[in-house]
Design a protein around this motif. Structure first.
Motif, short mmCIF file in Angstrom:
data_model
loop_
_atom_site.label_atom_id
_atom_site.label_comp_id
_atom_site.label_asym_id
_atom_site.label_seq_id
_atom_site.Cartn_x
_atom_site.Cartn_y
_atom_site.Cartn_z
N GLN A 8 33.24 38.90 41.27
CA GLN A 8 34.56 38.93 40.64
C GLN A 8 34.48 39.72 39.34
OE1 GLN A 8 36.08 35.22 39.06
NE2 GLN A 8 38.14 35.81 39.63
N THR A 9 35.45 40.57 39.13
CA THR A 9 35.50 41.32 37.88
C THR A 9 36.64 40.76 37.04
OG1 THR A 9 36.92 43.00 38.87
CG2 THR A 9 34.55 43.43 38.86
N LEU A 10 36.35 40.57 35.75
CA LEU A 10 37.35 40.07 34.81
C LEU A 10 37.32 40.91 33.55
CD1 LEU A 10 36.69 36.23 35.09
CD2 LEU A 10 38.63 37.48 36.04
N SER A 39 42.19 40.87 36.35
CA SER A 39 41.20 41.00 37.42
C SER A 39 40.96 42.44 37.84
CB SER A 39 41.61 40.17 38.64
OG SER A 39 42.86 40.63 39.13
N SER A 40 41.76 43.36 37.32
CA SER A 40 41.52 44.77 37.63
C SER A 40 41.48 45.57 36.34
CB SER A 40 42.60 45.34 38.55
OG SER A 40 43.78 45.61 37.83
N HIS A 69 33.01 40.12 33.07
CA HIS A 69 32.06 39.89 34.15
C HIS A 69 30.65 40.32 33.76
CE1 HIS A 69 33.94 43.84 34.74
NE2 HIS A 69 32.75 44.24 35.16
#
Length: 76
Positions: A8-10, A39-40, A69
């Protein structure tokens, strides 16, 4: 069967008054404005741009995008 978990990217967008416009040392860390967590990267950049443009006339205000992340999993 082995299940693969995707990473997951945050991204955190935050800003405030800095002591030096060429650095990222906030003059009042408790007063930092948190624009949000996204999130993007594209959504984070949109939020960064909106806030940075809103404060464009104040050279001591700076907004940044933080890759959460990377902080949560430094080995990645």
């Amino acid at each position: 069967m082995e299940e693969t978990e995707s990473k997951q990217t945050l991204y955190l967008v935050m800003g405030g008054r800095v002591t030096d416009p060429r650095a990222v040392t906030f003059a009042d860390p408790e007063g930092i404005h948190v624009a949000g967590v996204f999130s993007s990267y594209d959504a984070a950049v949109d939020a960064w741009r909106a806030n940075a443009q809103r404060t464009v006339d104040d050279a001591e205000m700076k907004y940044v995008v933080v890759h959460l992340h990377k902080l949560l999993d430094p080995s990645a």
